[in-house]
Write a protein that holds these residues in place. Structure first.
Motif, PDB file in Angstrom:
ATOM      1  N   LEU A 120       0.834  -1.199   0.000  1.00  0.00           N
ATOM      2  CA  LEU A 120       0.000   0.000   0.000  1.00  0.00           C
ATOM      3  C   LEU A 120       0.873   1.254   0.000  1.00  0.00           C
ATOM      4  O   LEU A 120       0.609   2.211  -0.740  1.00  0.00           O
ATOM      5  N   LEU A 121       1.920   1.247   0.803  1.00  0.00           N
ATOM      6  CA  LEU A 121       2.840   2.379   0.824  1.00  0.00           C
ATOM      7  C   LEU A 121       3.523   2.557  -0.538  1.00  0.00           C
ATOM      8  O   LEU A 121       3.665   3.686  -1.029  1.00  0.00           O
ATOM      9  N   LEU A 122       3.925   1.465  -1.144  1.00  0.00           N
ATOM     10  CA  LEU A 122       4.567   1.529  -2.460  1.00  0.00           C
ATOM     11  C   LEU A 122       3.614   2.059  -3.531  1.00  0.00           C
ATOM     12  O   LEU A 122       4.018   2.839  -4.399  1.00  0.00           O
ATOM     13  N   LEU A 123       2.378   1.638  -3.480  1.00  0.00           N
ATOM     14  CA  LEU A 123       1.400   2.116  -4.451  1.00  0.00           C
ATOM     15  C   LEU A 123       1.213   3.630  -4.308  1.00  0.00           C
ATOM     16  O   LEU A 123       1.175   4.353  -5.312  1.00  0.00           O
ATOM     17  N   GLY A 124       1.135   4.110  -3.085  1.00  0.00           N
ATOM     18  CA  GLY A 124       1.042   5.548  -2.855  1.00  0.00           C
ATOM     19  C   GLY A 124       2.271   6.282  -3.363  1.00  0.00           C
ATOM     20  O   GLY A 124       2.173   7.350  -3.979  1.00  0.00           O
ATOM     21  N   TYR A 125       3.436   5.703  -3.151  1.00  0.00           N
ATOM     22  CA  TYR A 125       4.683   6.298  -3.631  1.00  0.00           C
ATOM     23  C   TYR A 125       4.687   6.360  -5.156  1.00  0.00           C
ATOM     24  O   TYR A 125       5.021   7.386  -5.745  1.00  0.00           O
ATOM     25  N   LEU A 126       4.313   5.257  -5.803  1.00  0.00           N
ATOM     26  CA  LEU A 126       4.291   5.233  -7.263  1.00  0.00           C
ATOM     27  C   LEU A 126       3.269   6.213  -7.835  1.00  0.00           C
ATOM     28  O   LEU A 126       3.512   6.839  -8.867  1.00  0.00           O
ATOM     29  N   LEU A 127       2.145   6.348  -7.167  1.00  0.00           N
ATOM     30  CA  LEU A 127       1.152   7.326  -7.601  1.00  0.00           C
ATOM     31  C   LEU A 127       1.753   8.724  -7.560  1.00  0.00           C
ATOM     32  O   LEU A 127       1.581   9.519  -8.488  1.00  0.00           O
ATOM     33  N   ARG A 128       2.485   9.014  -6.514  1.00  0.00           N
ATOM     34  CA  ARG A 128       3.122  10.322  -6.399  1.00  0.00           C
ATOM     35  C   ARG A 128       4.183  10.520  -7.484  1.00  0.00           C
ATOM     36  O   ARG A 128       4.322  11.600  -8.053  1.00  0.00           O
ATOM     37  N   VAL A 129       4.930   9.468  -7.800  1.00  0.00           N
ATOM     38  CA  VAL A 129       5.926   9.538  -8.877  1.00  0.00           C
ATOM     39  C   VAL A 129       5.235   9.860 -10.201  1.00  0.00           C
ATOM     40  O   VAL A 129       5.686  10.725 -10.956  1.00  0.00           O
ATOM     41  N   VAL A 130       4.125   9.180 -10.483  1.00  0.00           N
ATOM     42  CA  VAL A 130       3.383   9.431 -11.722  1.00  0.00           C
ATOM     43  C   VAL A 130       2.868  10.868 -11.738  1.00  0.00           C
ATOM     44  O   VAL A 130       2.983  11.564 -12.749  1.00  0.00           O
ATOM     45  N   GLU A 131       2.302  11.332 -10.630  1.00  0.00           N
ATOM     46  CA  GLU A 131       1.803  12.713 -10.554  1.00  0.00           C
ATOM     47  C   GLU A 131       2.927  13.703 -10.839  1.00  0.00           C
ATOM     48  O   GLU A 131       2.757  14.635 -11.623  1.00  0.00           O
ATOM     49  N   ASP A 132       4.078  13.506 -10.211  1.00  0.00           N
ATOM     50  CA  ASP A 132       5.201  14.412 -10.408  1.00  0.00           C
ATOM     51  C   ASP A 132       5.669  14.413 -11.862  1.00  0.00           C
ATOM     52  O   ASP A 132       5.990  15.460 -12.416  1.00  0.00           O
ATOM     53  N   ARG A 133       5.694  13.248 -12.469  1.00  0.00           N
ATOM     54  CA  ARG A 133       6.128  13.166 -13.867  1.00  0.00           C
ATOM     55  C   ARG A 133       5.123  13.832 -14.800  1.00  0.00           C
ATOM     56  O   ARG A 133       5.514  14.466 -15.780  1.00  0.00           O
ATOM     57  N   LEU A 134       3.850  13.685 -14.515  1.00  0.00           N
ATOM     58  CA  LEU A 134       2.850  14.349 -15.351  1.00  0.00           C
ATOM     59  C   LEU A 134       2.971  15.865 -15.252  1.00  0.00           C
ATOM     60  O   LEU A 134       2.897  16.568 -16.249  1.00  0.00           O
ATOM     61  N   VAL A 135       3.169  16.361 -14.047  1.00  0.00           N
ATOM     62  CA  VAL A 135       3.302  17.805 -13.860  1.00  0.00           C
ATOM     63  C   VAL A 135       4.591  18.309 -14.520  1.00  0.00           C
ATOM     64  O   VAL A 135       4.580  19.339 -15.183  1.00  0.00           O
ATOM     65  N   SER A 136       5.678  17.584 -14.387  1.00  0.00           N
ATOM     66  CA  SER A 136       6.946  18.032 -14.980  1.00  0.00           C
ATOM     67  C   SER A 136       6.929  17.922 -16.500  1.00  0.00           C
ATOM     68  O   SER A 136       7.668  18.629 -17.176  1.00  0.00           O
ATOM     69  N   ASP A 137       6.058  17.065 -17.057  1.00  0.00           N
ATOM     70  CA  ASP A 137       5.922  16.951 -18.508  1.00  0.00           C
ATOM     71  C   ASP A 137       4.947  17.977 -19.075  1.00  0.00           C
ATOM     72  O   ASP A 137       4.653  17.948 -20.256  1.00  0.00           O
ATOM     73  N   GLY A 138       4.437  18.839 -18.211  1.00  0.00           N
ATOM     74  CA  GLY A 138       3.547  19.885 -18.666  1.00  0.00           C
ATOM     75  C   GLY A 138       2.091  19.515 -18.698  1.00  0.00           C
ATOM     76  O   GLY A 138       1.247  20.307 -19.071  1.00  0.00           O
ATOM     77  N   GLU A 139       1.755  18.296 -18.323  1.00  0.00           N
ATOM     78  CA  GLU A 139       0.358  17.898 -18.255  1.00  0.00           C
ATOM     79  C   GLU A 139      -0.163  18.244 -16.871  1.00  0.00           C
ATOM     80  O   GLU A 139       0.583  18.485 -15.939  1.00  0.00           O
ATOM     81  N   SER A 140      -1.474  18.271 -16.764  1.00  0.00           N
ATOM     82  CA  SER A 140      -2.060  18.556 -15.460  1.00  0.00           C
ATOM     83  C   SER A 140      -3.200  17.613 -15.208  1.00  0.00           C
ATOM     84  O   SER A 140      -3.653  16.911 -16.107  1.00  0.00           O
ATOM     85  N   PHE A 141      -3.634  17.585 -13.997  1.00  0.00           N
ATOM     86  CA  PHE A 141      -4.815  16.806 -13.640  1.00  0.00           C
ATOM     87  C   PHE A 141      -5.622  17.598 -12.649  1.00  0.00           C
ATOM     88  O   PHE A 141      -5.097  18.433 -11.926  1.00  0.00           O
ATOM     89  N   GLU A 142      -6.906  17.350 -12.658  1.00  0.00           N
ATOM     90  CA  GLU A 142      -7.817  18.056 -11.759  1.00  0.00           C
ATOM     91  C   GLU A 142      -7.798  17.387 -10.398  1.00  0.00           C
ATOM     92  O   GLU A 142      -7.548  16.212 -10.279  1.00  0.00           O
ATOM     93  N   GLY A 143      -8.130  18.111  -9.381  1.00  0.00           N
ATOM     94  CA  GLY A 143      -8.278  17.432  -8.109  1.00  0.00           C
ATOM     95  C   GLY A 143      -7.757  18.226  -7.019  1.00  0.00           C
ATOM     96  O   GLY A 143      -7.438  18.006  -5.977  1.00  0.00           O
TER      97      GLY A 143
END
Length: 94
Positions: A71-94
């Motif tokens: 569960l901790l790893l899944l949360g970490y990976l989710l954060r990695v994906v979020e950071d990569r999306l933001v750094s690639d110029g994409e965004s997400f709502e929420g």
């Protein structure tokens, strides 16, 4: 949850569900490869030790304790994906 086909930005919840669906379709060796490419070994060791200590301090035992690092790893990976999306110029709502 059905796969999201809209061009609208993902919400954090939608992104999390998409990640869970991806992992649900992977075999163990594929999950290990994703972890090896995205999570430093020290981080994996930290999550395992932290989950054990936290679980024991909260009287979590059995399967729940064994699944806590995942569960901790899944949360970490989710954060990695979020950071990569933001750094690639994409965004997400929420």
């Amino acid at each position: 949850m059905a796969s999201i086909e809209s061009s609208d930005p993902l919400t954090r919840e939608e992104l999390a569900w998409e990640l869970v669906e991806v992992f649900d379709d992977l075999e163990v060796h594929q999950i290990n490869e994703v972890l090896a490419r995205n999570v430093p070994l020290e981080t994996l060791k930290f999550f395992a030790a932290y989950a054990q200590d936290f679980g024991e301090s909260q009287a979590i035992c059995g399967d729940a304790l064994n699944r806590l690092p995942n569960l901790l790893l899944l949360g970490y990976l989710l954060r990695v994906v979020e950071d990569r999306l933001v750094s690639d110029g994409e965004s997400f709502e929420g």
